[in-house]
Write a protein that holds these residues in place. Structure first.
Motif, mmCIF file in Angstrom:
data_model
loop_
_atom_site.group_PDB
_atom_site.id
_atom_site.type_symbol
_atom_site.label_atom_id
_atom_site.label_comp_id
_atom_site.label_asym_id
_atom_site.label_seq_id
_atom_site.Cartn_x
_atom_site.Cartn_y
_atom_site.Cartn_z
ATOM 1 N N ASP A 5 85.786 -2.162 55.986
ATOM 2 C CA ASP A 5 86.797 -1.384 55.273
ATOM 3 C C ASP A 5 87.192 -0.167 56.111
ATOM 4 N N LEU A 6 88.226 -0.360 56.938
ATOM 5 C CA LEU A 6 88.632 0.690 57.864
ATOM 6 C C LEU A 6 89.151 1.929 57.135
ATOM 7 N N MET A 7 89.935 1.733 56.081
ATOM 8 C CA MET A 7 90.471 2.886 55.337
ATOM 9 C C MET A 7 89.349 3.682 54.683
ATOM 10 N N GLY A 8 88.386 2.981 54.116
ATOM 11 C CA GLY A 8 87.245 3.648 53.486
ATOM 12 C C GLY A 8 86.454 4.434 54.514
ATOM 13 N N MET A 9 86.299 3.844 55.699
ATOM 14 C CA MET A 9 85.557 4.502 56.766
ATOM 15 C C MET A 9 86.297 5.754 57.249
ATOM 16 N N MET A 10 87.617 5.644 57.370
ATOM 17 C CA MET A 10 88.411 6.797 57.812
ATOM 18 C C MET A 10 88.316 7.931 56.782
ATOM 19 N N GLY A 11 88.346 7.571 55.505
ATOM 20 C CA GLY A 11 88.203 8.571 54.443
ATOM 21 C C GLY A 11 86.849 9.250 54.518
ATOM 22 N N LYS A 12 85.820 8.454 54.781
ATOM 23 C CA LYS A 12 84.450 8.976 54.894
ATOM 24 C C LYS A 12 84.343 9.916 56.100
ATOM 25 N N LEU A 13 84.978 9.540 57.206
ATOM 26 C CA LEU A 13 84.972 10.393 58.398
ATOM 27 C C LEU A 13 85.643 11.738 58.104
ATOM 28 N N LYS A 14 86.768 11.699 57.392
ATOM 29 C CA LYS A 14 87.499 12.921 57.040
ATOM 30 C C LYS A 14 86.629 13.804 56.135
ATOM 31 N N GLU A 15 85.967 13.166 55.178
ATOM 32 C CA GLU A 15 85.085 13.881 54.252
ATOM 33 C C GLU A 15 83.942 14.560 55.036
ATOM 34 N N THR A 16 83.376 13.824 55.976
ATOM 35 C CA THR A 16 82.288 14.368 56.793
ATOM 36 C C THR A 16 82.797 15.535 57.620
ATOM 37 N N GLN A 17 83.990 15.387 58.191
ATOM 38 C CA GLN A 17 84.596 16.459 58.989
ATOM 39 C C GLN A 17 84.765 17.717 58.135
ATOM 40 N N ASN A 18 85.219 17.544 56.884
ATOM 41 C CA ASN A 18 85.388 18.684 55.974
ATOM 42 C C ASN A 18 84.043 19.349 55.685
ATOM 43 N N LYS A 19 82.993 18.532 55.479
ATOM 44 C CA LYS A 19 81.667 19.093 55.200
ATOM 45 C C LYS A 19 81.131 19.843 56.411
ATOM 46 N N ILE A 20 81.426 19.347 57.604
ATOM 47 C CA ILE A 20 80.994 20.033 58.825
ATOM 48 C C ILE A 20 81.696 21.383 58.925
ATOM 49 N N GLU A 21 82.989 21.428 58.626
ATOM 50 C CA GLU A 21 83.736 22.692 58.659
ATOM 51 C C GLU A 21 83.172 23.680 57.633
ATOM 52 N N GLU A 22 82.852 23.189 56.421
ATOM 53 C CA GLU A 22 82.264 24.047 55.388
ATOM 54 C C GLU A 22 80.922 24.595 55.860
ATOM 55 N N THR A 23 80.130 23.742 56.493
ATOM 56 C CA THR A 23 78.815 24.157 56.990
ATOM 57 C C THR A 23 78.971 25.220 58.061
ATOM 58 N N LYS A 24 79.943 25.046 58.970
ATOM 59 C CA LYS A 24 80.189 26.046 60.020
ATOM 60 C C LYS A 24 80.545 27.399 59.400
ATOM 61 N N LYS A 25 81.376 27.386 58.349
ATOM 62 C CA LYS A 25 81.747 28.638 57.677
ATOM 63 C C LYS A 25 80.511 29.279 57.041
ATOM 64 N N ARG A 26 79.679 28.455 56.396
ATOM 65 C CA ARG A 26 78.475 28.968 55.740
ATOM 66 C C ARG A 26 77.517 29.580 56.762
ATOM 67 N N LEU A 27 77.465 28.997 57.958
ATOM 68 C CA LEU A 27 76.566 29.490 58.996
ATOM 69 C C LEU A 27 76.950 30.894 59.485
ATOM 70 N N ASP A 28 78.170 31.336 59.160
ATOM 71 C CA ASP A 28 78.570 32.712 59.468
ATOM 72 C C ASP A 28 77.780 33.708 58.635
ATOM 73 N N SER A 29 77.225 33.252 57.499
ATOM 74 C CA SER A 29 76.462 34.166 56.644
ATOM 75 C C SER A 29 74.948 33.963 56.782
ATOM 76 N N VAL A 30 74.534 33.021 57.631
ATOM 77 C CA VAL A 30 73.105 32.816 57.891
ATOM 78 C C VAL A 30 72.723 33.704 59.072
ATOM 79 N N LEU A 31 71.811 34.650 58.826
ATOM 80 C CA LEU A 31 71.456 35.620 59.864
ATOM 81 C C LEU A 31 70.126 35.289 60.526
ATOM 82 N N VAL A 32 70.083 35.509 61.823
ATOM 83 C CA VAL A 32 68.893 35.274 62.637
ATOM 84 C C VAL A 32 68.526 36.605 63.288
ATOM 85 N N ASP A 33 67.254 36.992 63.154
ATOM 86 C CA ASP A 33 66.780 38.241 63.759
ATOM 87 C C ASP A 33 65.892 37.935 64.954
ATOM 88 N N GLU A 34 66.036 38.755 65.969
ATOM 89 C CA GLU A 34 65.174 38.633 67.154
ATOM 90 C C GLU A 34 64.918 40.038 67.670
#
Length: 106
Positions: free
Chosen positions: A2-31
């Motif tokens: 199911d190519l269309m289903g797979m493409m939709g899943k890829l887009k969904e994953t891409q969106n989740k990756i973008e959301e995760t990148k934004k969230r990582l702006d608020s994750v702080l690391v101390d050294e």
């Protein structure tokens, strides 16, 4: 396949990756240096948020430069590990298995 289903899943994953990148702006690391004279806080996206330098380091330019290089590299390494782990988790959780692409995320 199911190519269309797979493409939709890829887009969904891409969106989740973008959301995760934004969230990582608020994750702080101390050294900090082992003696605590230099402290750095950065986001998991490797952007420096704050830096504290003890007065005694200001008297020795070379020592300060050495400390900055050492602590910055340690902070970047720590932030990169958090970043990679978070993005890998999202990618592996949501990626449809496409033959031949198994090794892309290793």
């Amino acid at each position: 396949m199911d190519l269309m289903g797979m493409m939709g899943k890829l887009k969904e994953t891409q969106n989740k990756i973008e959301e995760t990148k934004k969230r990582l702006d608020s994750v702080l690391v101390d050294e900090q240096s082992t003696d605590g004279l230099l402290k750095i806080t950065m986001t998991a996206n490797r952007k420096v948020k704050s830096m504290t330098i003890a007065d005694e380091l200001l008297e020795d330019k070379e020592q300060l430069e050495d400390y900055l290089i050492l602590v910055m590299n340690k902070a970047i390494e720590k932030a990169s590990k958090v970043n990679d782990a978070e993005l890998d988790a999202v990618a592996k959780m949501d990626m449809p298995m496409i033959p031949g692409m198994e090794n892309m995320f290793k």
